[in-house]
Motif scaffolding. Structure first.
Motif, PDB file in Angstrom:
ATOM      1  N   HIS A  76       0.829  -1.199   0.000  1.00  0.00           N
ATOM      2  CA  HIS A  76       0.000   0.000   0.000  1.00  0.00           C
ATOM      3  C   HIS A  76       0.874   1.264   0.000  1.00  0.00           C
ATOM      4  O   HIS A  76       0.736   2.117  -0.851  1.00  0.00           O
ATOM      5  N   LEU A  79      -6.925   1.456   5.147  1.00  0.00           N
ATOM      6  CA  LEU A  79      -6.779   0.001   5.283  1.00  0.00           C
ATOM      7  C   LEU A  79      -7.765  -0.607   6.278  1.00  0.00           C
ATOM      8  O   LEU A  79      -7.762  -1.818   6.482  1.00  0.00           O
ATOM      9  N   TRP A 102      -7.819  -0.380   9.518  1.00  0.00           N
ATOM     10  CA  TRP A 102      -7.148  -0.937  10.685  1.00  0.00           C
ATOM     11  C   TRP A 102      -7.757  -0.340  11.942  1.00  0.00           C
ATOM     12  O   TRP A 102      -8.254   0.790  11.922  1.00  0.00           O
TER      13      TRP A 102
END
Length: 171
Positions: free
Chosen positions: A1, A108, A110
């Protein structure tokens, strides 16, 4: 990424993981503080949290990444991480790391519990669990004592050490 989107921020993440340099200190590192020959980065007392000069090792992976990003084509007085995460005469605030991390973490998906500074903790824990010499880990983290470094040792790693159980001695 990150290698595709923000390779200089990837370098910052790698620095945090491998060198354990605190974000405030990292924002003050200049290219001239880095030695390819010694594979080290010098942290002067003026920018160090503990107010002592220190030198930490640079992993081969970090050196390769810096060469790939052509970091050493910039003058030695440039900050490694400027306001746009690239080398510059203007240093970035340590907040730039946190902001970039939050942006990446959202992209992402997260959890918020994962922080930029967590990379330092994970790096220390990984070195300890890789059976790296505790004194080397202490010195890399620039801790004042082994007691401080030991706080990063996971409980499962405090079991009877396989190498010690099978060690050949002179007795």
């Amino acid at each position: 990424h990150l290698s595709e989107k923000t390779p200089h921020f990837l370098l910052a993440c790698m620095f945090e993981y491998y060198t354990f340099i605190r974000p405030t200190e990292l924002s003050n590192v200049k290219i001239g503080d880095i030695s390819i020959k010694e594979q080290s980065v010098y942290i002067p007392a003026e920018i160090s949290k503990n107010k002592r000069d220190g030198k930490v090792a640079l992993n081969d992976i970090l050196i390769k990444e810096m060469l790939k990003l052509e970091i050493f084509k910039h003058p030695s007085n440039y900050y490694l991480f400027g306001k746009k995460m690239t080398p510059s005469t203007q240093k970035a605030s340590s907040e730039v790391f946190r902001r970039e991390w939050i942006k990446m973490r959202k992209e992402l998906r997260w959890p918020e519990s994962l922080q930029f500074y967590s990379l330092k903790d994970t790096g220390i824990t990984d070195m300890i669990t890789d059976s790296t010499d505790m004194i080397a880990v202490r010195d890399q983290a620039r801790h004042s004592s082994l007691e401080m470094t030991d706080k990063y040792t996971p409980l499962w790693a405090k079991e009877a050490n396989e190498k010690i159980r099978h060690r050949q001695s002179y007795f």
